[in-house]
Design a protein around this motif. Structure first.
Motif, PDB file in Angstrom:
ATOM      1  N   LEU A  63      55.488 -56.992  24.808  1.00  0.00           N
ATOM      2  CA  LEU A  63      56.032 -58.238  25.353  1.00  0.00           C
ATOM      3  C   LEU A  63      55.501 -59.448  24.587  1.00  0.00           C
ATOM      4  N   LYS A  64      54.253 -59.365  24.143  1.00  0.00           N
ATOM      5  CA  LYS A  64      53.641 -60.476  23.408  1.00  0.00           C
ATOM      6  C   LYS A  64      53.984 -60.444  21.913  1.00  0.00           C
ATOM      7  N   GLY A 255      60.235 -65.254  24.757  1.00  0.00           N
ATOM      8  CA  GLY A 255      58.908 -64.656  24.721  1.00  0.00           C
ATOM      9  C   GLY A 255      58.061 -65.028  25.917  1.00  0.00           C
ATOM     10  N   ILE A 256      56.757 -65.082  25.719  1.00  0.00           N
ATOM     11  CA  ILE A 256      55.792 -65.266  26.799  1.00  0.00           C
ATOM     12  C   ILE A 256      55.920 -66.657  27.430  1.00  0.00           C
ATOM     13  N   THR A 279      55.400 -64.205  32.323  1.00  0.00           N
ATOM     14  CA  THR A 279      56.679 -63.516  32.346  1.00  0.00           C
ATOM     15  C   THR A 279      57.352 -63.774  30.994  1.00  0.00           C
ATOM     16  N   THR A 280      58.610 -63.351  30.857  1.00  0.00           N
ATOM     17  CA  THR A 280      59.350 -63.542  29.609  1.00  0.00           C
ATOM     18  C   THR A 280      60.775 -63.981  29.938  1.00  0.00           C
ATOM     19  N   GLN A 281      61.520 -64.358  28.928  1.00  0.00           N
ATOM     20  CA  GLN A 281      62.958 -64.617  29.021  1.00  0.00           C
ATOM     21  C   GLN A 281      63.317 -65.722  30.030  1.00  0.00           C
ATOM     22  N   ARG A 368      65.472 -65.457  33.410  1.00  0.00           N
ATOM     23  CA  ARG A 368      64.473 -64.939  34.347  1.00  0.00           C
ATOM     24  C   ARG A 368      64.853 -65.272  35.780  1.00  0.00           C
ATOM     25  N   PHE A 381      61.949 -56.271  31.012  1.00  0.00           N
ATOM     26  CA  PHE A 381      62.453 -56.917  29.803  1.00  0.00           C
ATOM     27  C   PHE A 381      63.845 -56.394  29.463  1.00  0.00           C
TER      28      PHE A 381
END
Length: 413
Positions: A63-64, A255-256, A279-281, A368, A381
């Motif tokens: 994720l990172k 990303g993050i 979180t992401t997105q 998100r 994701f």
């Protein structure tokens, strides 16, 4: 109890599967024709394996963007990635699909089959837009292949999910054909007495009605579960969106993203914000000036007067569509004091039906936020482009709803 085995057909991004896995079921295979959705399924399958084996840090590295997707997928057994089968389900592919799934079963039984054929052919909106009312659409007959899986794997039960329009498609004749085919395959099948289930009764902050057909082998002790109607205890504004960083249109990151506020009771209770500090997105679409002005009008109308925008009532300079007599609710604000309207696949085309309720942010909801409306956890994701991710989210079964159904079935098993 050893994990119960299931096959997920027409899997999409895996919302239905996610709920069943949380309830303790284990997937034998996912079958899905969309490549982006398959990539999402592979990533989530790898996530569950790493989580179960105390190696979740590898997922967080992915994720990172500290490792590539190929490196991430290679960190789990290849048979898990291969259990996601990227192909359409058709007469031509049925036997090869059976052969591939059989090779991974290793003599084990399939306890359950879940999934729902693509719903466009049954949807009321889809029929209204098609000159022939979707009568000739080949997707009308995908249920036959679903029945083929029942005959081949002989599960104890199955879950067949679809849109409410399936009840009225071709004046009910399609539903009758489905029931007759399932009867001939040796299964009883029922729909809820209310005709549908609503995700809001499963703690999802969304008014989303779906037909959930459940079947079981004739002569067995199983039945259609009892589902309670539960009043919604939370509202969307304070419970679901409040901790995410504020964005203007076109802002955000795939990303993050760090949280802006502490976790809410709802996010804690549902596990949507599930244990990590990012979180992401959380990324918002860009909009043109006309749409931004309409968004401001729609938000102020809802918050100050409690009314929804009628497209025909807009100033003439803002009306760009010739049609002002139907689909006049094409601009909708997500109600911060209640729950959301139904999230559908059209969210991939534009965000007009999902306007963020904060006029200062003045945008449609982010990826998100859409995922949260569907109750996907924050570490879920979605692979592919922003548009592909929105489509996957709109097509999905909310995982919280799926988990509620899964627990009822597990109790019977």
């Amino acid at each position: 109890m050893s994990k119960l085995k299931f096959i997920d057909l027409f899997s999409g991004a895996g919302g239905l599967s996610e709920g069943f896995m949380r309830a303790g079921f284990s997937p034998i295979a996912h079958v899905e024709m969309n490549k982006d959705a398959c990539d999402t399924l592979k990533t989530r399958t790898a996530y569950h394996h790493l989580k179960d084996n105390n190696c979740i840090n590898i997922y967080h590295q992915y994720l990172k963007k500290e490792i590539s997707r190929e490196e991430f997928w290679n960190s789990v057994p290849i048979n898990l990635i291969d259990s996601v089968i990227n192909t359409e389900i058709s007469k031509k592919t049925l036997n090869p699909l059976f052969a591939q799934i059989d090779s991974s079963l290793e003599g084990e039984k399939v306890d359950l089959i879940i999934g729902g054929p693509p719903c466009q052919a049954y949807s009321i909106v889809g029929r209204a837009r098609d000159p022939k009312g979707m009568v000739d659409d080949p997707r009308n007959h995908l249920y036959k292949h679903y029945v083929g899986f029942l005959k081949k794997y002989n599960p104890k039960m199955f879950v067949f999910e679809n849109v409410p329009g399936i009840l009225s498609a071709s004046n009910g004749s399609f539903l009758k054909k489905i029931f007759n085919a399932i009867d001939r395959a040796g299964y009883n099948i029922e729909i809820p007495s209310t005709k549908h289930l609503n995700s809001k009764n499963f703690n999802v902050l969304q008014d989303r009605k779906r037909v959930i057909m459940i079947g079981w082998k004739k002569g067995s002790k199983y039945k259609y579960p009892d589902f309670e109607e539960r009043p919604v205890q939370y509202n969307l504004g304070k419970s679901l969106f409040s901790d995410l960083p504020k964005l203007k249109h076109g802002e955000g990151s795939l990303g993050i993203v760090k949280y802006a506020k502490p976790i809410t009771d709802y996010l804690q209770e549902t596990g949507i914000r599930n244990g990590i500090d990012f979180t992401t997105q959380h990324i918002a679409r860009p909009h043109n000036e006309t749409d931004l002005e309409i968004y401001r009008i729609a938000v102020n109308l809802l918050l100050k007067k409690g009314k929804r925008l009628n497209y025909a009532d807009l100033p003439k300079r803002l009306i760009k569509h010739k049609n002002t007599t139907s689909f006049t609710n094409r601009f909708q604000v997500v109600n911060p004091n209640g729950i959301s309207n139904t999230v559908v696949a059209h969210i991939a085309m534009d965000g007009h039906y999902y306007i963020h309720p904060d006029v200062k942010q003045n945008r449609s909801i982010s990826l998100r936020e859409a995922a949260r409306l569907q109750s996907f956890p924050d570490d879920f994701f979605f692979e592919g482009s922003r548009t592909a991710a929105f489509k996957q989210i709109g097509n999905a079964v909310p995982p919280l709803m799926a988990e509620g159904i899964a627990h009822k079935i597990k109790e019977m098993f």
